[in-house]
Design an enzyme around this catalytic site. Sequence first.
Site, PDB file in Angstrom:
ATOM      1  N   GLY A   1      55.807  44.398 -17.655  1.00  0.00           N
ATOM      2  CA  GLY A   1      55.539  45.239 -18.824  1.00  0.00           C
ATOM      3  C   GLY A   1      55.626  46.695 -18.444  1.00  0.00           C
TER       4      GLY A   1
ATOM      5  CD  GLU B   1      59.830  42.685 -11.311  1.00  0.00           C
ATOM      6  OE1 GLU B   1      60.094  42.102 -10.268  1.00  0.00           O
ATOM      7  OE2 GLU B   1      60.391  43.726 -11.661  1.00  0.00           O
TER       8      GLU B   1
ATOM      9  CB  CYS C   1      62.586  46.930 -17.783  1.00  0.00           C
ATOM     10  SG  CYS C   1      63.129  45.431 -16.991  1.00  0.00           S
TER      11      CYS C   1
HETATM   12  N1  NDP Z   1      60.289  45.616 -15.129  1.00  0.00           N
HETATM   13  C1  NDP Z   1      60.482  44.640 -16.005  1.00  0.00           C
HETATM   14  O1  NDP Z   1      61.018  43.565 -15.692  1.00  0.00           O
HETATM   15  C2  NDP Z   1      60.062  44.840 -17.423  1.00  0.00           C
HETATM   16  C3  NDP Z   1      59.393  45.978 -17.862  1.00  0.00           C
HETATM   17  N2  NDP Z   1      59.036  46.120 -19.195  1.00  0.00           N
HETATM   18  C4  NDP Z   1      58.481  47.388 -19.669  1.00  0.00           C
HETATM   19  O2  NDP Z   1      57.403  47.154 -20.644  1.00  0.00           O
HETATM   20  C5  NDP Z   1      57.566  48.055 -21.740  1.00  0.00           C
HETATM   21  C6  NDP Z   1      57.908  47.331 -22.999  1.00  0.00           C
HETATM   22  O3  NDP Z   1      57.284  46.130 -23.050  1.00  0.00           O
HETATM   23  P1  NDP Z   1      55.829  46.033 -23.700  1.00  0.00           P
HETATM   24  O4  NDP Z   1      55.519  44.605 -23.940  1.00  0.00           O
HETATM   25  O5  NDP Z   1      55.665  46.973 -24.847  1.00  0.00           O
HETATM   26  O6  NDP Z   1      54.911  46.552 -22.542  1.00  0.00           O
HETATM   27  P2  NDP Z   1      53.320  46.572 -22.501  1.00  0.00           P
HETATM   28  O7  NDP Z   1      53.064  46.981 -21.124  1.00  0.00           O
HETATM   29  O8  NDP Z   1      52.705  47.296 -23.621  1.00  0.00           O
HETATM   30  O9  NDP Z   1      52.872  45.032 -22.702  1.00  0.00           O
HETATM   31  C7  NDP Z   1      53.213  44.088 -21.750  1.00  0.00           C
HETATM   32  C8  NDP Z   1      52.182  42.975 -21.818  1.00  0.00           C
HETATM   33  O10 NDP Z   1      50.936  43.510 -21.396  1.00  0.00           O
HETATM   34  C9  NDP Z   1      49.925  43.253 -22.387  1.00  0.00           C
HETATM   35  N3  NDP Z   1      48.942  44.310 -22.334  1.00  0.00           N
HETATM   36  C10 NDP Z   1      48.928  45.480 -23.004  1.00  0.00           C
HETATM   37  N4  NDP Z   1      47.841  46.208 -22.649  1.00  0.00           N
HETATM   38  C11 NDP Z   1      47.150  45.464 -21.733  1.00  0.00           C
HETATM   39  C12 NDP Z   1      45.937  45.638 -20.980  1.00  0.00           C
HETATM   40  N5  NDP Z   1      45.208  46.745 -21.089  1.00  0.00           N
HETATM   41  N6  NDP Z   1      45.547  44.663 -20.131  1.00  0.00           N
HETATM   42  C13 NDP Z   1      46.284  43.526 -20.001  1.00  0.00           C
HETATM   43  N7  NDP Z   1      47.443  43.302 -20.681  1.00  0.00           N
HETATM   44  C14 NDP Z   1      47.852  44.256 -21.538  1.00  0.00           C
HETATM   45  C15 NDP Z   1      50.710  43.179 -23.667  1.00  0.00           C
HETATM   46  O11 NDP Z   1      49.970  42.454 -24.620  1.00  0.00           O
HETATM   47  P3  NDP Z   1      50.205  42.712 -26.189  1.00  0.00           P
HETATM   48  O12 NDP Z   1      51.634  43.079 -26.373  1.00  0.00           O
HETATM   49  O13 NDP Z   1      49.826  41.438 -26.827  1.00  0.00           O
HETATM   50  O14 NDP Z   1      49.309  43.842 -26.510  1.00  0.00           O
HETATM   51  C16 NDP Z   1      51.960  42.434 -23.221  1.00  0.00           C
HETATM   52  O15 NDP Z   1      51.709  41.061 -23.152  1.00  0.00           O
HETATM   53  C17 NDP Z   1      58.657  48.966 -21.343  1.00  0.00           C
HETATM   54  O16 NDP Z   1      58.158  50.020 -20.579  1.00  0.00           O
HETATM   55  C18 NDP Z   1      59.545  48.106 -20.448  1.00  0.00           C
HETATM   56  O17 NDP Z   1      60.377  48.793 -19.584  1.00  0.00           O
HETATM   57  C19 NDP Z   1      59.227  45.144 -20.111  1.00  0.00           C
HETATM   58  C20 NDP Z   1      59.867  43.999 -19.692  1.00  0.00           C
HETATM   59  C21 NDP Z   1      60.368  43.777 -18.359  1.00  0.00           C
HETATM   60  O1  LIG Z   2      62.307  42.323 -19.293  1.00  0.00           O
HETATM   61  C1  LIG Z   2      63.359  42.763 -18.937  1.00  0.00           C
HETATM   62  O2  LIG Z   2      63.820  43.819 -19.312  1.00  0.00           O
HETATM   63  C2  LIG Z   2      64.126  41.897 -18.020  1.00  0.00           C
HETATM   64  O3  LIG Z   2      63.555  41.948 -16.740  1.00  0.00           O
HETATM   65  C3  LIG Z   2      65.540  42.334 -17.961  1.00  0.00           C
HETATM   66  S1  LIG Z   2      66.533  41.114 -17.299  1.00  0.00           S
HETATM   67  O4  LIG Z   2      65.741  40.252 -16.389  1.00  0.00           O
HETATM   68  O5  LIG Z   2      67.052  40.341 -18.425  1.00  0.00           O
HETATM   69  O6  LIG Z   2      67.545  41.856 -16.578  1.00  0.00           O
END
Ligand code: NDP
Ligand SMILES: O=C(O)[C@H](O)CS(=O)(=O)O
Length: 492
Positions: free
Chosen positions: A244, A266, A300
């Site tokens: 996230g 991640e 991401c």
């Molecule tokens: N590096 C990677 O592979 C990835 C990175 N990301 C990054 O995440 C962001 C977008 O995804 P997004 O889902 O909005 O990210 P968030 O970080 O907002 O949410 C990710 C998860 O964390 C939960 N969450 C939110 N706040 C908390 C907390 N305080 N404690 C525990 N869990 C919490 C969310 O729950 P809920 O949504 O139910 O509130 C969700 O399930 C972007 O920055 C993106 O780049 C996303 C995917 C992959």
């Molecule tokens: O959550 C994401 O953005 C994923 O990690 C990207 S990927 O794994 O599909 O490259």
Amino acid sequence: MPVSVSDALKARLKDPGLLNAHAYIGGEFLVAGSGKTFAVTNPATGEEIAQVVDLDRADIAKAIAGAKLAQRDWAAKTGKERAALLRTWFDLMVAAKDDLAEILTAEQGKPLAEAAGEILYGASFVEWFGEEAKRVYGETVPGHQADKRIMVIRQPVGVAAAITPWNFPNAMITRKAAPALAAGCSFLSRPAALTPLSAIALGVLADRAGIPAGVFNVVPSSDSSGVGKEFCENPDVRKLTFTGSTEVGRILLGQAADQVKKVSMELGGNAPFIVFDDADLDAAADGAILCKFRNNGQTCVCANRIYVQDGVYEAFTEKLTERVAKLRIGNGTEEGVDLGPLIDTDAVEKYRTHVEDATSKGAKVHAACETDLGGTFVAPTILTEVTQDMLVTREETFAPLAPLIRFRDEGQVIGMANDTIFGLASYFYAKDLSRVYKVAEALEYGIVGVNTGLISTEIAPFGGVKQSGLGREGSRHGIEEYLEMKYICLAV
Ligand SMILES: NC(=O)C1=CN([C@@H]2O[C@H](COP(=O)(O)OP(=O)(O)OC[C@H]3O[C@@H](n4cnc5c(N)ncnc54)[C@H](OP(=O)(O)O)[C@@H]3O)[C@@H](O)[C@H]2O)C=CC1
Ligand SMILES: O=C(O)[C@H](O)CS(=O)(=O)O
């Protein structure tokens, strides 16, 4: 509200049993102790598609206790026995691909073809780590004294808990659950509240695959921070794995510090996509479309900044514009649609803020497909004359916005590309071999795509440096996150 699922969505499935809104705990489909539920809506239409069980910390503490008990017998199985069960789970996922894609598109919005691609991508981690389960090797080390024999063995960490985002509601779970189960851990998945149905469907298939009760659990909850605290504060959780934003990653790292919990993170990205003057411009434009607009820019590893060398700036801009103009926006269930809606209104607001900030500082909207679809549909947009001081180059846009930035030479663009707290994915197009080696080594990122815009595969180590995360997922390295190393010194 009672637990419920949409009849209309059920009617689209060959196997309606995959659409379930319960928690999957200890091999059973359960409701919350409080009886509470939360709504899940289709981002393309705004329609409610389910009322999902809304667990609280007490429910989750019980699930953790059950996972701890189940983990002992699971770890006692041989790697080969775990491998066989993971293979069955993989086969069931592939067979259910179309239904799982329907569920995923309904809750996340991506086009069906892209959703089906995610299902196969997610399943590939289960296939890969099913094979790795049989290869958790130890080692013997020549003794340091004549009467000593040294052995190193690797054992499962124990109970692993995962918090995952909405953008890949299937693959981000299997990319964690597969190595965890292969290593002999038990696993709790807390999916994003926006997209829990894909995770629960994985529970249905795990159950059918014969994965023992309590080994794989799905604990939906609208209380994300409460779940995070339970996972971090409950001593029976020995591993926390998160995908996230970096902001939330920081919170969880802080919460996990108290028990020095094993974590993998991640996190967010801010990928540079660099087009040098010796690049194949058609290949670069094709790569930019894939890299920028996959999942409507909501990944991401999407290109967040596109750097184009002065001598090819206009030519590349035109090639990209021609391609963007062909992108079709619409409901992901419609044939031929390339871009669905953004996940929610916050995402639309961030896209608009980045466009307005850039144009207020001199950028130009070079191309924007018109869309009157309303809701959270936005037009894929190209910005030109973008500079490093604009929000769109500092923050992760997570939308179909392609900012083009001019650069003079290698030194300048490497400096600009590395000028960020993030370090997940990066990309560049060039032909000169010396340039390829030097630039790939100079980019401060965990992943470098050279002459390609698509780097996602289960066989390679996925992860970031700097504030994009800790650890790697996929590849032969991914299982290490769920193992502890034990050194045995035997006096003979
Ligand atoms: N590096 C990677 O592979 C990835 C990175 N990301 C990054 O995440 C962001 C977008 O995804 P997004 O889902 O909005 O990210 P968030 O970080 O907002 O949410 C990710 C998860 O964390 C939960 N969450 C939110 N706040 C908390 C907390 N305080 N404690 C525990 N869990 C919490 C969310 O729950 P809920 O949504 O139910 O509130 C969700 O399930 C972007 O920055 C993106 O780049 C996303 C995917 C992959
Ligand atoms: O959550 C994401 O953005 C994923 O990690 C990207 S990927 O794994 O599909 O490259």
